[in-house]
Design a protein around this motif. Structure first.
Motif, PDB file in Angstrom:
ATOM      1  N   ARG A  97      33.923  54.914   0.723  1.00  0.00           N
ATOM      2  CA  ARG A  97      34.595  55.073   1.977  1.00  0.00           C
ATOM      3  C   ARG A  97      35.306  56.317   2.374  1.00  0.00           C
ATOM      4  N   ARG A  98      35.505  57.254   1.268  1.00  0.00           N
ATOM      5  CA  ARG A  98      36.296  58.255   1.320  1.00  0.00           C
ATOM      6  C   ARG A  98      35.595  59.392   2.239  1.00  0.00           C
ATOM      7  N   ASN A  99      36.407  60.407   2.924  1.00  0.00           N
ATOM      8  CA  ASN A  99      35.924  61.542   3.722  1.00  0.00           C
ATOM      9  C   ASN A  99      34.778  62.090   2.944  1.00  0.00           C
ATOM     10  N   PRO A 100      33.584  62.543   3.365  1.00  0.00           N
ATOM     11  CA  PRO A 100      32.474  63.456   2.856  1.00  0.00           C
ATOM     12  C   PRO A 100      33.029  64.690   2.247  1.00  0.00           C
ATOM     13  N   VAL A 101      33.993  65.402   2.887  1.00  0.00           N
ATOM     14  CA  VAL A 101      34.343  66.571   2.255  1.00  0.00           C
ATOM     15  C   VAL A 101      35.202  66.519   1.140  1.00  0.00           C
ATOM     16  N   THR A 115      42.790  61.504   4.910  1.00  0.00           N
ATOM     17  CA  THR A 115      43.899  60.712   4.726  1.00  0.00           C
ATOM     18  C   THR A 115      44.373  61.108   3.209  1.00  0.00           C
ATOM     19  N   ALA A 116      45.483  60.580   3.038  1.00  0.00           N
ATOM     20  CA  ALA A 116      46.202  60.883   1.662  1.00  0.00           C
ATOM     21  C   ALA A 116      45.246  60.400   0.671  1.00  0.00           C
ATOM     22  N   ALA A 117      44.461  59.269   0.817  1.00  0.00           N
ATOM     23  CA  ALA A 117      43.672  58.463  -0.366  1.00  0.00           C
ATOM     24  C   ALA A 117      42.417  60.011  -0.570  1.00  0.00           C
ATOM     25  N   ASP A 118      42.180  60.719   0.542  1.00  0.00           N
ATOM     26  CA  ASP A 118      41.248  61.666   0.194  1.00  0.00           C
ATOM     27  C   ASP A 118      41.949  62.666  -0.846  1.00  0.00           C
ATOM     28  N   ALA A 159      44.364  62.213  -2.867  1.00  0.00           N
ATOM     29  CA  ALA A 159      44.448  61.739  -4.074  1.00  0.00           C
ATOM     30  C   ALA A 159      43.037  61.789  -4.881  1.00  0.00           C
ATOM     31  N   LEU A 160      41.868  61.573  -4.149  1.00  0.00           N
ATOM     32  CA  LEU A 160      40.682  61.705  -5.034  1.00  0.00           C
ATOM     33  C   LEU A 160      40.409  63.245  -5.431  1.00  0.00           C
ATOM     34  N   LEU A 161      40.866  64.158  -4.447  1.00  0.00           N
ATOM     35  CA  LEU A 161      40.779  65.631  -5.042  1.00  0.00           C
ATOM     36  C   LEU A 161      41.738  65.874  -6.216  1.00  0.00           C
ATOM     37  N   THR A 162      42.869  65.496  -6.163  1.00  0.00           N
ATOM     38  CA  THR A 162      43.917  65.427  -7.326  1.00  0.00           C
ATOM     39  C   THR A 162      43.451  64.834  -8.536  1.00  0.00           C
ATOM     40  N   CYS A 163      42.762  63.622  -8.294  1.00  0.00           N
ATOM     41  CA  CYS A 163      42.383  62.905  -9.556  1.00  0.00           C
ATOM     42  C   CYS A 163      41.144  63.818 -10.113  1.00  0.00           C
ATOM     43  N   ALA A 164      40.380  64.315  -9.247  1.00  0.00           N
ATOM     44  CA  ALA A 164      39.021  65.256  -9.819  1.00  0.00           C
ATOM     45  C   ALA A 164      39.718  66.314 -10.556  1.00  0.00           C
ATOM     46  N   VAL A 165      40.739  67.095 -10.290  1.00  0.00           N
ATOM     47  CA  VAL A 165      41.547  68.307 -10.782  1.00  0.00           C
ATOM     48  C   VAL A 165      42.073  67.880 -12.084  1.00  0.00           C
ATOM     49  N   LEU A 182      32.697  65.800  -1.612  1.00  0.00           N
ATOM     50  CA  LEU A 182      32.272  66.992  -1.944  1.00  0.00           C
ATOM     51  C   LEU A 182      33.065  67.968  -2.716  1.00  0.00           C
ATOM     52  N   GLY A 183      34.427  67.954  -2.286  1.00  0.00           N
ATOM     53  CA  GLY A 183      35.457  68.817  -3.038  1.00  0.00           C
ATOM     54  C   GLY A 183      35.614  68.314  -4.300  1.00  0.00           C
ATOM     55  N   ALA A 184      35.724  67.095  -4.455  1.00  0.00           N
ATOM     56  CA  ALA A 184      36.207  66.358  -5.826  1.00  0.00           C
ATOM     57  C   ALA A 184      34.967  66.660  -6.757  1.00  0.00           C
ATOM     58  N   ALA A 185      33.652  66.444  -6.330  1.00  0.00           N
ATOM     59  CA  ALA A 185      32.789  66.877  -7.268  1.00  0.00           C
ATOM     60  C   ALA A 185      32.544  68.411  -7.514  1.00  0.00           C
TER      61      ALA A 185
END
Length: 261
Positions: free
Chosen positions: A15-19, A229-232, A234-240, A22-25
């Motif tokens: 459900r997370r934002n597509p960007v 959103t903030a959850a998005d 958080a996804l980027l932060t977790c990936a890094v 993609l950025g997390a990947a």
């Protein structure tokens, strides 16, 4: 071939934002290119497979999407086995002028694991994202040019047509008494005809899109709003964080082998 999403849309990370996906990947997989040791991509693969249920993708469906990577892995293994410049380590098998050593197999394993570790996040992103949502998010959240995003979406939508076009060309040639079989000349001719047809279709589509105002500089509205959103975040932060932890562990264990140096 189909590129439609294969994930459960109700899954937490699907459900997370597509960007954000993609950025997390990119943030997770790109640091893996800095090293050629086999442990770093192996750890990354374990993390990717562990979080796969949270994207709503089944392992069997992912295996079908990732099957073409096996060809790349086989090519890397054969190439390094036959043409590796450095053959350090213990000699395992000697095939005439080709010596298969533990060093060669370690290098091959590192490259093969990197192929899967870098490619799988991208496969998961496209398996969990509607292409239209991705194009909308690129324009709204990443501020990408609308001409580029919508053009990429149109090209993505046309990819499955290449398989249908290939079958049509093959059947047409067969009706004229030309059987491709294993003839490389006929295969190359069919591939060239497919390329010409794709270029013509792309040119017609570009003219049609420009005629409908897709290249206009006027303010554009969006039917689908994409919210970051903030959850998005958080996804980027977790990936890094995950990528940094994997590289730190490789350095601590002394197996980190930089690509340069």
């Amino acid at each position: 071939m189909t590129f439609a999403p294969i994930a459960d849309p109700a899954a937490p990370l699907a459900r997370r934002n597509p960007v954000a996906k993609l950025g997390a990947a990119l943030l997770f997989s790109l640091p893996l290119i800095a090293t050629v040791d086999p442990l770093t991509p192996a750890l990354a693969l374990l993390v990717e497979l562990a979080v796969l249920p949270f994207f709503g993708v089944r392992y069997r469906a992912l295996a079908r999407r990732a099957a073409p990577l096996l060809l790349a892995a086989g090519g890397v293994l054969v190439t390094l086995t036959l043409f590796a410049a450095e053959r350090s380590g213990t000699l395992l098998v000697s095939l005439g002028p080709f010596d298969i050593t533990t060093g060669v197999l370690t290098s091959a394993a590192g490259l093969i694991l990197r192929i899967f570790a870098v490619a799988l996040p991208g496969i998961v992103v496209f398996a969990t994202t509607d292409p239209t949502d991705l194009a909308d998010a690129l324009v709204q959240n990443a501020k990408a040019p609308a001409r580029f995003a919508i053009g990429a979406l149109a090209a993505f939508r046309l990819l499955p047509l290449l398989g249908q076009e290939w079958r049509s060309l093959t059947l047409a040639r067969r009706a004229r008494g030309v059987e491709a079989g294993h003839n490389p000349v006929v295969f190359a001719s069919t591939a060239f005809a497919l390329l010409v047809a794709a270029l013509r279709r792309g040119g017609r589509l570009a003219v049609a899109m420009d005629a409908r105002g897709f290249d206009s500089t006027a303010p554009r509205t969006h039917a689908r709003r994409q919210h970051f959103t903030a959850a998005d975040t958080a996804l980027l932060t977790c990936a890094v964080t995950a990528a940094t932890a994997i590289l730190t562990l490789s350095l601590a264990l002394g197996v980190f082998r930089p690509v340069v140096g």
